[in-house]
Write an enzyme that holds these catalytic residues in place. Structure first.
Site, PDB file in Angstrom:
ATOM      1  N   LYS A  50      47.694  12.713  97.328  1.00 12.19           N
ATOM      2  CA  LYS A  50      47.882  13.248  95.968  1.00 12.19           C
ATOM      3  C   LYS A  50      49.351  13.623  95.736  1.00 12.19           C
ATOM      4  O   LYS A  50      49.907  13.371  94.665  1.00 12.19           O
ATOM      5  CB  LYS A  50      46.970  14.459  95.774  1.00 12.19           C
ATOM      6  CG  LYS A  50      47.198  15.252  94.510  1.00 12.19           C
ATOM      7  CD  LYS A  50      46.779  14.525  93.240  1.00 12.19           C
ATOM      8  CE  LYS A  50      47.121  15.377  92.011  1.00 12.19           C
ATOM      9  NZ  LYS A  50      46.779  14.731  90.770  1.00 12.19           N
TER      10      LYS A  50
ATOM     11  N   SER B  16      45.567  20.656  94.025  1.00 12.11           N
ATOM     12  CA  SER B  16      46.552  19.737  94.612  1.00 12.11           C
ATOM     13  C   SER B  16      47.357  20.570  95.602  1.00 12.11           C
ATOM     14  O   SER B  16      48.350  21.197  95.240  1.00 12.11           O
ATOM     15  CB  SER B  16      47.470  19.154  93.524  1.00 12.11           C
ATOM     16  OG  SER B  16      46.719  18.401  92.607  1.00 12.11           O
TER      17      SER B  16
ATOM     18  N   LYS C  39      55.690  21.679  92.110  1.00 16.96           N
ATOM     19  CA  LYS C  39      55.028  22.060  93.367  1.00 16.96           C
ATOM     20  C   LYS C  39      54.522  20.816  94.112  1.00 16.96           C
ATOM     21  O   LYS C  39      54.720  20.667  95.321  1.00 16.96           O
ATOM     22  CB  LYS C  39      53.870  23.021  93.015  1.00 16.96           C
ATOM     23  CG  LYS C  39      52.853  23.329  94.081  1.00 16.96           C
ATOM     24  CD  LYS C  39      51.592  22.461  94.028  1.00 16.96           C
ATOM     25  CE  LYS C  39      50.834  22.493  92.732  1.00 16.96           C
ATOM     26  NZ  LYS C  39      49.605  21.718  92.703  1.00 16.96           N
TER      27      LYS C  39
HETATM   28  P1  NDP Z   1      46.127  26.181  85.352  1.00 14.09           P
HETATM   29  O1  NDP Z   1      47.421  26.857  85.498  1.00 14.09           O
HETATM   30  O2  NDP Z   1      45.676  25.737  83.994  1.00 14.09           O
HETATM   31  O3  NDP Z   1      44.921  27.118  85.913  1.00 14.09           O
HETATM   32  C1  NDP Z   1      45.059  27.762  87.134  1.00 14.09           C
HETATM   33  C2  NDP Z   1      43.761  28.431  87.526  1.00 14.09           C
HETATM   34  O4  NDP Z   1      44.010  29.154  88.731  1.00 14.09           O
HETATM   35  C3  NDP Z   1      43.244  29.453  86.506  1.00 14.09           C
HETATM   36  O5  NDP Z   1      41.855  29.526  86.614  1.00 14.09           O
HETATM   37  C4  NDP Z   1      43.908  30.734  87.001  1.00 14.09           C
HETATM   38  O6  NDP Z   1      43.194  31.902  86.627  1.00 14.09           O
HETATM   39  C5  NDP Z   1      43.799  30.542  88.487  1.00 14.09           C
HETATM   40  N1  NDP Z   1      44.797  31.345  89.205  1.00 14.09           N
HETATM   41  C6  NDP Z   1      46.129  31.378  89.004  1.00 14.09           C
HETATM   42  N2  NDP Z   1      46.712  32.225  89.891  1.00 14.09           N
HETATM   43  C7  NDP Z   1      45.703  32.749  90.641  1.00 14.09           C
HETATM   44  C8  NDP Z   1      45.663  33.695  91.705  1.00 14.09           C
HETATM   45  N3  NDP Z   1      46.781  34.264  92.174  1.00 14.09           N
HETATM   46  N4  NDP Z   1      44.466  34.005  92.235  1.00 14.09           N
HETATM   47  C9  NDP Z   1      43.335  33.433  91.759  1.00 14.09           C
HETATM   48  N5  NDP Z   1      43.303  32.525  90.754  1.00 14.09           N
HETATM   49  C10 NDP Z   1      44.486  32.194  90.202  1.00 14.09           C
HETATM   50  O7  NDP Z   1      46.126  24.968  86.370  1.00 14.09           O
HETATM   51  P2  NDP Z   1      45.334  23.583  86.293  1.00 14.09           P
HETATM   52  O8  NDP Z   1      43.904  23.841  86.014  1.00 14.09           O
HETATM   53  O9  NDP Z   1      46.094  22.633  85.446  1.00 14.09           O
HETATM   54  O10 NDP Z   1      45.536  23.077  87.816  1.00 14.09           O
HETATM   55  C11 NDP Z   1      44.720  23.504  88.888  1.00 14.09           C
HETATM   56  C12 NDP Z   1      45.011  22.579  90.071  1.00 14.09           C
HETATM   57  O11 NDP Z   1      44.641  21.242  89.691  1.00 14.09           O
HETATM   58  C13 NDP Z   1      46.504  22.545  90.452  1.00 14.09           C
HETATM   59  O12 NDP Z   1      46.633  22.418  91.836  1.00 14.09           O
HETATM   60  C14 NDP Z   1      47.006  21.289  89.736  1.00 14.09           C
HETATM   61  O13 NDP Z   1      48.154  20.756  90.372  1.00 14.09           O
HETATM   62  C15 NDP Z   1      45.783  20.397  89.828  1.00 14.09           C
HETATM   63  N6  NDP Z   1      45.680  19.340  88.814  1.00 14.09           N
HETATM   64  C16 NDP Z   1      45.838  19.606  87.468  1.00 14.09           C
HETATM   65  C17 NDP Z   1      45.750  18.584  86.546  1.00 14.09           C
HETATM   66  C18 NDP Z   1      45.899  18.797  85.051  1.00 14.09           C
HETATM   67  O14 NDP Z   1      45.924  17.810  84.298  1.00 14.09           O
HETATM   68  N7  NDP Z   1      45.978  20.042  84.554  1.00 14.09           N
HETATM   69  C19 NDP Z   1      45.522  17.185  86.972  1.00 14.09           C
HETATM   70  C20 NDP Z   1      45.273  17.044  88.398  1.00 14.09           C
HETATM   71  C21 NDP Z   1      45.384  18.072  89.262  1.00 14.09           C
HETATM   72  P3  NDP Z   1      43.540  32.749  85.304  1.00 14.09           P
HETATM   73  O15 NDP Z   1      42.608  32.226  84.244  1.00 14.09           O
HETATM   74  O16 NDP Z   1      43.262  34.165  85.701  1.00 14.09           O
HETATM   75  O17 NDP Z   1      44.996  32.518  84.980  1.00 14.09           O
END
Ligand code: NDP
Length: 294
Positions: free
Chosen positions: A169, A94, A238
Site C-alpha cells: 500500500k 494504511s 505519511k
Molecule cells: P480521517 O482523518 O477521515 O479519519 C480518521 C479516523 O481516525 C477518525 O475516525 C478519527 O476519529 C480517528 N482518529 C484520529 N486520531 C485518533 C486517535 N488519536 N485515537 C483514536 N482515533 C483517532 O482518515 P481516513 O478515514 O481518510 O483514513 C483512515 C485510514 O485509511 C488512513 O490510514 C488512510 O491513509 C487510509 N485510507 C484513506 C483513504 C481515503 O480516501 N480517505 C483511502 C485509502 C486509505 P475522530 O472522529 O475522533 O476524529
C-alpha cells in the site's frame, strides 16, 4: 461472527456501513460519531475500545497511522486486554509494516491473530463496496479476514506475511503521489504556454503518459473545479514516508521517491493538516499564475 469497527472517518464510515447486516459494534474517538452511526444503521456502539473488545470475535481498525492503532490496542482502555484468545484484529489503516510486525508479535503472545489489510479505491470505492484490499498475515488469519473484507471489497489479495499489505500500500501511495505532483507540474506548464488544460488531458489520456490520476482524478476533481475533500494530504505524506522506510529496509536509495516525499512534506506544511491530497496541485497553479480548468 460479532465484528467491531474502530475509526469512522472519511473512509471507515462507508466501509463499516457494508457490515451493518452482521452483528456489528462500532467505536470512534469522538463518541457522537459512533452514536450517530449506530442510530442510523441500527447497530451497537461502545464507549471504549476495551468495551468493544469484550464483545467481538474480530475487530477492524481504520485509523490515521499505526501509532493510533497501537494506542487503541495497548493504551488506556485498549483492546488487547479485552480480546479473547483466537480473536482477530484486521488493520485497514494504511500503516507501517515494521509496526504491524511488532503489534502482531505482541498480540500473538495472547493468542490473538493480526492481519494488515490496507485498502485502495478511495471513499467512492468504499461507498460502492469495490475496494481493493492488500493483506499480510498467515494463511489461516487471511482466510478468516477475507470473509469480512469481501463485504466492502471486490478484490482481496493475500500478499505475504504480516507487513506485506502495508508495504505494498505504501508503494502504491508513493506512486500516486508521484503522478499527482508530476501532473501538477506538467499541466501548469502546458496551460502557461497556451495549451488548453482540458484538451491537454484528453490527449494525454489517449497517449502513453496517462495514469489513474490523469484519467479519473484530474477530470473529475481538478478540471471540473470540484476539489472534493476525500483524503487528507497529511495521510498521503505519511504513506510516502512509510514507502521510503520500505525502500531503506530493502537497501534501495530511491532518489525519485525521496524527492517526491520532500515535495509532499513541503506541500503539507504549506497547506495544513486538513488539506485534500489533490490540493498539492494548487501550489503549481499558484507558482505558474494559472488555473488548470476546463
Ligand atoms: P480521517 O482523518 O477521515 O479519519 C480518521 C479516523 O481516525 C477518525 O475516525 C478519527 O476519529 C480517528 N482518529 C484520529 N486520531 C485518533 C486517535 N488519536 N485515537 C483514536 N482515533 C483517532 O482518515 P481516513 O478515514 O481518510 O483514513 C483512515 C485510514 O485509511 C488512513 O490510514 C488512510 O491513509 C487510509 N485510507 C484513506 C483513504 C481515503 O480516501 N480517505 C483511502 C485509502 C486509505 P475522530 O472522529 O475522533 O476524529
Amino acid at each position: 461472527m460479532r465484528i467491531g469497527f474502530l475509526g469512522l472517518g472519511a473512509i471507515g464510515r462507508p466501509m463499516a456501513s457494508h457490515l451493518v447486516d452482521h452483528d456489528l459494534i462500532v467505536w470512534n474517538r469522538t463518541t457522537s460519531v459512533a452514536r450517530t452511526f449506530a442510530a442510523q444503521h441500527g447497530v451497537q456502539w461502545a464507549d471504549t475500545p476495551r468495551a468493544l473488545a469484550h464483545q467481538v470475535d474480530a475487530a477492524i481498525t481504520c485509523l490515521p497511522t499505526s501509532a493510533e492503532v497501537a494506542a487503541v490496542l495497548w493504551g488506556p482502555d485498549g483492546m488487547a486486554e479485552g480480546l479473547a484468545p483466537d480473536s482477530l484484529v484486521v488493520d485497514c489503516t494504511s500503516g507501517d509494516p515494521a509496526e504491524s510486525r511488532r503489534m502482531a508479535g505482541n498480540l500473538a503472545e495472547r493468542g490473538i491473530r493480526f492481519v494488515d489489510a490496507p485498502v485502495s479505491g478511495g471513499t467512492n470505492g468504499a461507498e460502492a463496496g469495490t475496494l481493493t484490499v492488500m493483506v499480510g498475515g498467515t494463511d489461516e488469519a487471511y482466510a478468516r479476514a477475507a470473509v469480512i473484507l469481501s463485504a466492502f471489497a471486490s478484490r482481496v489479495e493475500h500478499m505475504g506475511p504480516v507487513g506485506a499489505g502495508h508495504a505494498l500500500k505504501s508503494v502504491n501511495q508513493a506512486l500516486l503521489a508521484t503522478n499527482i505532483l508530476a501532473l501538477g507540474e506538467g499541466l501548469a506548464a502546458l496551460v502557461k504556454v497556451g495549451v488548453p488544460a482540458a484538451r491537454a488531458v484528453q490527449v494525454l489520456n489517449a497517449s502513453s503518459g496517462r495514469s489513474f490520476v490523469s484519467e479519473r482524478l484530474i477530470p473529475d476533481r481538478v478540471l471540473s473545479g470540484a476539489w472534493p475533500a476525500t483524503f487528507r494530504l497529511a495521510l498521503l505524506d505519511k504513506d510516502t514516508s512509510i514507502a521510503l522506510a520500505v525502500l531503506e529496509e530493502a537497501g534501495i536509495r530511491g532518489p525519485v521517491l525521496h524527492r517526491v516525499g520532500e515535495l509532499l512534506h513541503q506541500a503539507r506544511n504549506q497547506l495544513g493538516e486538513e488539506a485534500d491530497y489533490l490540493e498539492a496541485i494548487k501550489l503549481y497553479e499558484r507558482e505558474a499564475g494559472v488555473e488548470i480548468r476546463e
